[in-house]
Design a protein around this motif. Sequence first.
Motif, PDB file in Angstrom:
ATOM      1  N   ASN A 176      -4.140   2.231  14.337  1.00  0.00           N
ATOM      2  CA  ASN A 176      -4.504   2.174  13.250  1.00  0.00           C
ATOM      3  C   ASN A 176      -4.564   3.444  11.981  1.00  0.00           C
ATOM      4  N   VAL A 177      -5.133   3.785  12.632  1.00  0.00           N
ATOM      5  CA  VAL A 177      -5.282   5.066  10.944  1.00  0.00           C
ATOM      6  C   VAL A 177      -4.088   6.098  11.052  1.00  0.00           C
ATOM      7  N   THR A 178      -3.212   6.448  12.866  1.00  0.00           N
ATOM      8  CA  THR A 178      -2.063   7.192  12.474  1.00  0.00           C
ATOM      9  C   THR A 178      -1.148   6.698  11.841  1.00  0.00           C
ATOM     10  N   THR A 179      -1.004   5.315  12.129  1.00  0.00           N
ATOM     11  CA  THR A 179       0.376   4.948  11.861  1.00  0.00           C
ATOM     12  C   THR A 179       0.329   4.396  10.545  1.00  0.00           C
ATOM     13  N   THR A 180      -0.461   4.129   9.807  1.00  0.00           N
ATOM     14  CA  THR A 180      -1.117   3.567   8.753  1.00  0.00           C
ATOM     15  C   THR A 180      -1.396   5.024   7.854  1.00  0.00           C
ATOM     16  N   LEU A 182      -1.721   8.128   8.296  1.00  0.00           N
ATOM     17  CA  LEU A 182      -1.200   9.747   8.791  1.00  0.00           C
ATOM     18  C   LEU A 182       0.244   9.434   8.670  1.00  0.00           C
ATOM     19  N   GLY A 183       0.891   7.987   9.032  1.00  0.00           N
ATOM     20  CA  GLY A 183       2.160   8.320   8.818  1.00  0.00           C
ATOM     21  C   GLY A 183       3.382   8.784   9.995  1.00  0.00           C
ATOM     22  N   LEU A 184       1.842   8.685  11.046  1.00  0.00           N
ATOM     23  CA  LEU A 184       2.592   9.186  12.718  1.00  0.00           C
ATOM     24  C   LEU A 184       3.039   7.885  14.255  1.00  0.00           C
ATOM     25  N   GLU A 185       4.376   8.269  14.390  1.00  0.00           N
ATOM     26  CA  GLU A 185       4.709   7.140  14.828  1.00  0.00           C
ATOM     27  C   GLU A 185       3.882   7.097  15.997  1.00  0.00           C
ATOM     28  N   THR A 186       3.261   6.376  16.966  1.00  0.00           N
ATOM     29  CA  THR A 186       1.808   6.331  17.672  1.00  0.00           C
ATOM     30  C   THR A 186       1.892   5.469  19.200  1.00  0.00           C
ATOM     31  N   CYS A 187       1.749   5.463  20.127  1.00  0.00           N
ATOM     32  CA  CYS A 187       2.412   5.237  21.262  1.00  0.00           C
ATOM     33  C   CYS A 187       0.578   4.556  21.615  1.00  0.00           C
ATOM     34  N   MET A 188       0.450   3.626  22.281  1.00  0.00           N
ATOM     35  CA  MET A 188      -0.922   3.754  22.084  1.00  0.00           C
ATOM     36  C   MET A 188      -0.849   3.248  23.604  1.00  0.00           C
ATOM     37  N   HIS A 189      -1.979   4.178  24.794  1.00  0.00           N
ATOM     38  CA  HIS A 189      -2.087   3.921  25.783  1.00  0.00           C
ATOM     39  C   HIS A 189      -2.602   2.799  25.990  1.00  0.00           C
ATOM     40  N   ARG A 242       2.275  11.171   2.298  1.00  0.00           N
ATOM     41  CA  ARG A 242       2.688  10.890   3.533  1.00  0.00           C
ATOM     42  C   ARG A 242       3.067   9.484   3.318  1.00  0.00           C
ATOM     43  N   ARG A 243       4.162   8.623   3.967  1.00  0.00           N
ATOM     44  CA  ARG A 243       4.728   7.862   4.002  1.00  0.00           C
ATOM     45  C   ARG A 243       3.710   6.415   5.060  1.00  0.00           C
ATOM     46  N   SER A 244       3.417   5.796   4.796  1.00  0.00           N
ATOM     47  CA  SER A 244       3.147   4.948   5.857  1.00  0.00           C
ATOM     48  C   SER A 244       4.029   4.057   6.611  1.00  0.00           C
ATOM     49  N   GLU A 249       5.847  -0.360  -0.404  1.00  0.00           N
ATOM     50  CA  GLU A 249       5.124   0.939  -1.565  1.00  0.00           C
ATOM     51  C   GLU A 249       5.472   1.504  -1.725  1.00  0.00           C
ATOM     52  N   SER A 250       6.309   1.849  -3.268  1.00  0.00           N
ATOM     53  CA  SER A 250       6.877   2.598  -4.053  1.00  0.00           C
ATOM     54  C   SER A 250       6.505   3.908  -5.182  1.00  0.00           C
ATOM     55  N   VAL A 251       4.443   2.924  -5.861  1.00  0.00           N
ATOM     56  CA  VAL A 251       4.625   3.708  -6.692  1.00  0.00           C
ATOM     57  C   VAL A 251       3.344   3.936  -6.337  1.00  0.00           C
ATOM     58  N   ARG A 252       2.095   4.877  -6.487  1.00  0.00           N
ATOM     59  CA  ARG A 252       0.910   5.317  -6.819  1.00  0.00           C
ATOM     60  C   ARG A 252       0.657   6.005  -7.355  1.00  0.00           C
ATOM     61  N   PRO A 253      -0.923   5.194  -7.717  1.00  0.00           N
ATOM     62  CA  PRO A 253      -1.425   6.426  -8.852  1.00  0.00           C
ATOM     63  C   PRO A 253      -1.923   8.106  -8.470  1.00  0.00           C
ATOM     64  N   ILE A 254      -1.842   8.393  -9.113  1.00  0.00           N
ATOM     65  CA  ILE A 254      -2.003  10.356  -8.553  1.00  0.00           C
ATOM     66  C   ILE A 254      -3.270  10.750  -7.979  1.00  0.00           C
TER      67      ILE A 254
END
Length: 604
Positions: free
Chosen positions: A70-74, A76-83, A308-310, A318-323
């Motif tokens: 969940n963390v790596t996908t949401t 860190l934006g890393l395409e993840t494969c779950m064992h 980093r794109r989720s 999501e297109s806007v974030r508070p800095i």
Amino acid sequence: MKITQKLQQAQEDSSAPATFSFEFFTPKTSQGVQNLYDRMDRMYDLNPLFIDITWNAGGRLGTLTTEMVNVTTTVLGLETCMHLTCTSMKLETINQALDSAFDCGCQNILALRGDAPLDGSEFTGVFHYAKDLIRHIKSRYGDHFCIGVAGYPEGHPEERDVDKNIQYLKQKQDAGGDFIVTQMLYDVDLFIDWCKKCRVAGITIPIIPGIMPISTYDGFIRRAKWCEIHLPDHFLKRLEPIKDDDSMVREEGAKLVAEMCEMLLESGYIKHLHFYTMNLEKSCVMVLRHLGLVSKQQLVGMDTKPWRRSLNPNRSLESVRPIFWQNRKFSYIERTSNWDEFPNGRWGDSRSPAFGSIELSGHQLIRHTREKALSLWGFPTGIKAITDLTVKYLSGDINCLPWSDSKISHEIDPIKSDLLDLNRRGVLTVNCQPSINCCPSSNKVHGWGPGNGYVYQKQYLEFLIPTAKLDSLVQEINAINNEAEYHVLTYYAIDEDGDFDSNAKSASTINAVTWGCFPGKGVAQPTIVEKISFIAWKDEFFSILRKWTSLFKNDDDLKRDQATTFVDSLINEFTLVNIVDNDYVNQPNTRIFNVLKKLFPLKE
């Protein structure tokens, strides 16, 4: 995206370099998990096609695996494969893991039987073989998941007959397997011969070789024996003479593994390399450098923002974030997970439950254990101690601060000397960005978004100053604005009790501090400053300070008490301020610093 789709995209250009991926295992401690996230974050910049995370079958019954996916996908934006293993697993546990992967946007599963029980007893659980698990995944989720399977080119510990293992592999393909990841190898000839046999047997799905970098000689020998794989003579001849020198073994091992990878890629059977990292970084990077694969452009299909794109589908619009959360990506994702706007791709409605109490968000204010935090930040007993700590962070001597998860980036280079100077004057800087005027979107430091565009930034600085100094700061800002005849500097200021001051026109004013212009796409304004989110961030910032004081438990009561008293004074006697310089063209990156330097002269 599915791994097979990414592989196909990457391989459509025959002249494109090979792609690669990383495997990580679940650490045993909470601090190990946090440290691994930091390592994954760094290795993201190497542009792996995907990562995978092993199944933690013991203790927490795999919940750590699903949490990490969940963390790596949401986050860190890393395409993840779950064992996912099925040995001795209840159907409920398997379904919970699959549901969790589905919900967070993970589309890739490596379906495994799992190791036999150590006591020699019979397998338990609803499924006994990987092919059964594959059929279950297909029946429950259709084609949502891309399913990987394990291949054994040199035999399995329970079945040494390679031809029989190929038959079993074909059964896994027929059940719905989409790609193969193999056991580690060092003998290219044996591997290529196995690939040929697979194709003759009707196995058509992509084959991905498992690559184990060499860190130490003893580890190299031990893993090869444990996996019962063949070691070519030339590996031993080149490594044995230097086996007592770990540095030389790692360097020569990187050359050997890179040579092996080049032979695999030249064979025509292999286009992608999968690295068993053992949660280490350097050995993998050394191999990739020898192969010339670590400085390539970002992967096809990665549209970028200044953050980093989720990959979580609930945040895909999501297109806007508070800095304010620029350096708090873990906190920001968790805190905003229930914001109402994301399904519509919007941000900014103060009616959202996101603006409730900080206690409702449930995230970790400080991601490190007490021991790790104290080793990083010690016991600050005065403003100089804490600004010296910030100087170390800005200088790259430490990688994080209580309010900043990530290592400092080169983005601050245009204003780095001024930031260092301000902290030496007693101004505790928290967050910042320099002004940028018409920078190509392809720029490696400041660029983002589609190619052939231009990006812009207003200078932004967030800092903590004694509340007693606030009136003087406001007077200086007003004087500059009166001379300019407009609000060239806008500010928000708030203390821990919520006393708020601003020269923004209204509470609903939203100030875009980052934007870009792109051919055929108009203007994007992804990073903003506005009141409601600043108040929410204030709650979090002062809560971080309070959490920090809870870590000051030490046999030295005097040191603990002094540090607690000082941090309490930051909470009770200081004000959090942010200033935006709206003139990003004339006199860039100096105006805000000049104001603060006037108010905080250097002490001899």
